[in-house]
Design a protein around this motif. Structure first.
Motif, PDB file in Angstrom:
ATOM      1  N   MET A 315      33.566  41.064  34.913  1.00 29.71           N
ATOM      2  CA  MET A 315      34.078  40.931  36.277  1.00 29.71           C
ATOM      3  C   MET A 315      35.072  39.778  36.351  1.00 29.71           C
ATOM      4  O   MET A 315      34.913  38.772  35.661  1.00 29.71           O
ATOM      5  CB  MET A 315      32.950  40.648  37.279  1.00 29.71           C
ATOM      6  N   HIS A 316      36.078  39.943  37.194  1.00 23.53           N
ATOM      7  CA  HIS A 316      36.924  38.834  37.594  1.00 23.53           C
ATOM      8  C   HIS A 316      36.370  38.253  38.896  1.00 23.53           C
ATOM      9  O   HIS A 316      35.925  38.999  39.777  1.00 23.53           O
ATOM     10  CB  HIS A 316      38.354  39.293  37.844  1.00 23.53           C
ATOM     11  N   CYS A 317      36.415  36.932  39.017  1.00 26.28           N
ATOM     12  CA  CYS A 317      35.965  36.257  40.228  1.00 26.28           C
ATOM     13  C   CYS A 317      37.024  35.222  40.630  1.00 26.28           C
ATOM     14  O   CYS A 317      36.870  34.033  40.395  1.00 26.28           O
ATOM     15  CB  CYS A 317      34.616  35.598  39.976  1.00 26.28           C
ATOM     16  N   PRO A 318      38.138  35.675  41.227  1.00 28.24           N
ATOM     17  CA  PRO A 318      39.209  34.772  41.635  1.00 28.24           C
ATOM     18  C   PRO A 318      38.966  34.195  43.024  1.00 28.24           C
ATOM     19  O   PRO A 318      38.269  34.783  43.856  1.00 28.24           O
ATOM     20  CB  PRO A 318      40.431  35.688  41.637  1.00 28.24           C
ATOM     21  N   SER A 319      39.592  33.044  43.282  1.00 25.06           N
ATOM     22  CA  SER A 319      39.478  32.472  44.620  1.00 25.06           C
ATOM     23  C   SER A 319      40.466  33.106  45.598  1.00 25.06           C
ATOM     24  O   SER A 319      40.332  32.915  46.813  1.00 25.06           O
ATOM     25  CB  SER A 319      39.711  30.955  44.571  1.00 25.06           C
ATOM     26  N   MET A 320      41.457  33.850  45.101  1.00 27.69           N
ATOM     27  CA  MET A 320      42.435  34.513  45.972  1.00 27.69           C
ATOM     28  C   MET A 320      42.333  36.018  45.761  1.00 27.69           C
ATOM     29  O   MET A 320      42.487  36.503  44.642  1.00 27.69           O
ATOM     30  CB  MET A 320      43.852  34.017  45.662  1.00 27.69           C
TER      31      MET A 320
END
Length: 488
Positions: A315-320
Motif C-alpha cells: 500500500m501507498h500511504c501519502p499525506s496528499m
C-alpha cells in the motif's frame, strides 16, 4: 522506539524496562519533561512487557504489553490497521453561527477509543496533528477571533523569529502541542505500534499561494516546529530497503534513532504486507514542469519498493491524496474553484500550482499499476472527508487493474474545517482522473479499519458527526465494507 511525555520534569533520566532489559531515556526537550527510549536487540514477532521507572528505581507506570512486528521471511496470517487523518485542533468556543472549528476533545477521545477497540496491529495517523496556523490565520477575516479565543488563553502569539523552545515561545508551544497530541492520545496507543505522517499544518501553516503570501516550501520556523513536535511527541519513521535507509532526506539527524527518518518510512509486517509512508509537503519545490512534490531519492525509493513485490500486499500511504481535489494549492492536480459556478474547473489557472507535480503523480501511479502479483492500493490522509474509489484513468494513463484509493476519514475536523465550508466546494475526483466512486466523499468524522489476510485487503469505513448522539460512536456500523483481492 518509545516516546514519553510527563507532566513534571525529571532531573534524572527515566528507564524503560522491556522484559527486564533496561533502556535509559534520552531527553528531547530542555526541561526534562520529554524523553525517548530506543530499545535494542529485541526479537521479531514477540510479545513483550514494558514498564517505566524513575532513574532512582521507583515505578512510574504499571506494566503494559507491546508486540514487535514479524520479521521479513515469515508469513503472519493476518494484520489489522486503524487509519485516520486530521486529528489535531484545539477545543474552542462555538462560533456566533453555532459552528465549531474543531471537533471537541471528548468526541475525538470516543472515536479514537472505538477505533482502538478493534485491536489494531498498527495505527496510522496521517497528517495534521497540529493546527496552529500563524500567517495563514492572520490573513483571514477571523484573525482577531483566533487571537482572542485561541492564542491569548495560552500566552499569546508565537514569535516566529525565535526558536520554539526560546523562553518567549516555549510555554506556548508546549501548551498547544500538549493539548492536541498528548491531550488526544494520552496512553491510548501504548500497546499499538503507531506511525504519524506529517503534512502542511504540522509546519504551522495552511498551504496557500497568493499575491501576498506563499507558505510552501515552508519557512524555517515551520520546518523547525514540525521537527521539534515530532522529536518531542511521536516516533520517527523507519524506511525499509537498501540503500535508502541513509539516503533519504529526513534521515541522519542528531538525536534521532539510527536508521530513522522524519519524512519517509515503511511498515513491513513479515512478508504479508509492506506500506510506504511519505510526507508530501516538506520537500516540495516550485520548478515548473520540473517540479516535484517528493525529492528524486524519495520517488526512486517509493517506486523501487512498489516494484520489488516481495510481500503479498503493498500500500501507498501519502499525506496528499491521489484521485481527489478540493481546489486548494496542495493538490497533485490543477483543478480550481470557479466562484461563479461553485464548481472545480480546469480553465481557471490555480496560483502556484506546478505542472511537474502532476508528472511525478503519473510516475507513481504507473508504478502501482505495473505490479504483477498485487492489487494497487492507496490509503491516504489530508482531506477532511471519507471516500473510496477506483482510478481507471489518469490523463494519458489507463489502468487495466484500477487503483483502489481511500480517504480514510478525519478524526478532529469541526464544521468550518470541512471543504464545503472552508473552500465552498466538496472534495471530488479531479477532472484529470477517471474514477468509479465506490463511496462518494462524506464530510463526517471517522476512521477506516483495514484487515489484511493472505488473499485480500478488506477495508471498513466508519463515520459520525454531530449532532448525532455521542453514544452512537460506540455502536456505529461501517458505511462501506470492501474486499480487494490480491493478484495471483
Amino acid at each position: 522506539m518509545i516516546k514519553a511525555s510527563f507532566q513534571n520534569a525529571r532531573s534524572e533520566a527515566p528507564v524503560l524496562r522491556v522484559d527486564g532489559q533496561a533502556t535509559t531515556g534520552s531527553k528531547t526537550d530542555l526541561a526534562g519533561k520529554f524523553w525517548q527510549f530506543d530499545a535494542q536487540n529485541l526479537e521479531a514477532g514477540k510479545d513483550y512487557t514494558l514498564q517505566l521507572f524513575e532513574g532512582g528505581g521507583g515505578e512510574i507506570t504499571e506494566t503494559w504489553p507491546l508486540k514487535t512486528f514479524p520479521a521479513p521471511g515469515t508469513m503472519p496470517p493476518k494484520m489489522r490497521i486503524l487509519a485516520f487523518t486530521c486529528a489535531g485542533g484545539m477545543d474552542g468556543p462555538v462560533l456566533d453561527d453555532g459552528k465549531t472549528g474543531f471537533l471537541d476533545m471528548a468526541a475525538r477521545h470516543r472515536l479514537l477509543e472505538r477505533g482502538v477497540a478493534f485491536e489494531p496491529d498498527v495505527v496510522i495517523s496521517n497528517g495534521d496533528h497540529i493546527y496552529w496556523d500563524i500567517k495563514t490565520s492572520l490573513n483571514k477575516p477571523y484573525a482577531d477571533f483566533m487571537r482572542k479565543q485561541y492564542w491569548d488563553p495560552i500566552g499569546g502569539e508565537l514569535d516566529i523569529d525565535r526558536p520554539m523552545l526560546d523562553p518567549r515561545n516555549a510555554d506556548i508551544f508546549q501548551a498547544l502541542c500538549d493539548h492536541q497530541i498528548a491531550g488526544l492520545y494520552g496512553t491510548r496507543l501504548r500497546s499499538s505500534p503507531s506511525f504519524f505522517v506529517t503534512d502542511d499544518h504540522d509546519m504551522f501553516e495552511n498551504d496557500e499561494f497568493t499575491d501576498e503570501l506563499a507558505t510552501q516550501p515552508a519557512d524555517s520556523y515551520g520546518l523547525r516546529a514540525a521537527e521539534l513536535t515530532q522529536f518531542m511527541y511521536y516516533p520517527e519513521l523507519l524506511p525499509y530497503g537498501q540503500p535508502y535507509e541513509n539516503w533519504l532526506d529526513g534521515g541522519l539527524r542528531a538525536g534521532r534513532a539510527s536508521g530513522s527518518n522524519m519524512l519517509y518510512g515503511s511498515i513491513r509486517y513479515g512478508d504479508l504486507i509492506e506500506t510506504v509512508i511519505y510526507d508530501c509537503r516538506r520537500m516540495i519545490d516550485y520548478k515548473g514542469k520540473h517540479a516535484r512534490i517528493l525529492p528524486q531519492a524519495a520517488e526512486n525509493w517509493i517506486i523501487d519498493r512498489t516494484l520489488a513485490e516481495d510481500t503479498l500486499h503493498f500500500m501507498h500511504c501519502p499525506s496528499m491524496p491521489f484521485g481527489y481535489s478540493s481546489g486548494k494549492l496542495g493538490d497533485w492536480y490543477p483543478d480550481n474553484l470557479d466562484e461563479k459556478t461553485g464548481k472545480l474547473v480546469m480553465y481557471n489557472p490555480k496560483a502556484g500550482w506546478q505542472s511537474g507535480w502532476y508528472g511525478q503523480h503519473q510516475r507513481l501511479l504507473e508504478a502501482l499499476s505495473l505490479q504483477q502479483k498485487r492489487a494497487p492500493v492507496i490509503m491516504q490522509g489530508d482531506f477532511h472527508a471519507s471516500g473510496a474509489g477506483q482510478i481507471y484513468q489518469s490523463g494519458e494513463l489507463s489502468f487495466s487493474r484500477p487503483i483502489e484509493t481511500v480517504l480514510t476519514g478525519a478524526l478532529g475536523t469541526g464544521d468550518t474545517g470541512f471543504p464545503s465550508s472552508m473552500r465552498s466546494v466538496e472534495t471530488m475526483p479531479s477532472q484529470l482522473i477517471g474514477m468509479e466512486q465506490l463511496m462518494e466523499t462524506s464530510e463526517k468524522n471517522g476512521f477506516t479499519v483495514i484487515d489484511v489476510t493472505e488473499d485480500s485487503i478488506t477495508y471498513s469505513m466508519y463515520t459520525w458527526r454531530p449532532p448525532e448522539p455521542l453514544d452512537n460512536i460506540d455502536t456505529m456500523e461501517p458505511i462501506l465494507v470492501r474486499t480487494v483481492p490480491r493478484n495471483v
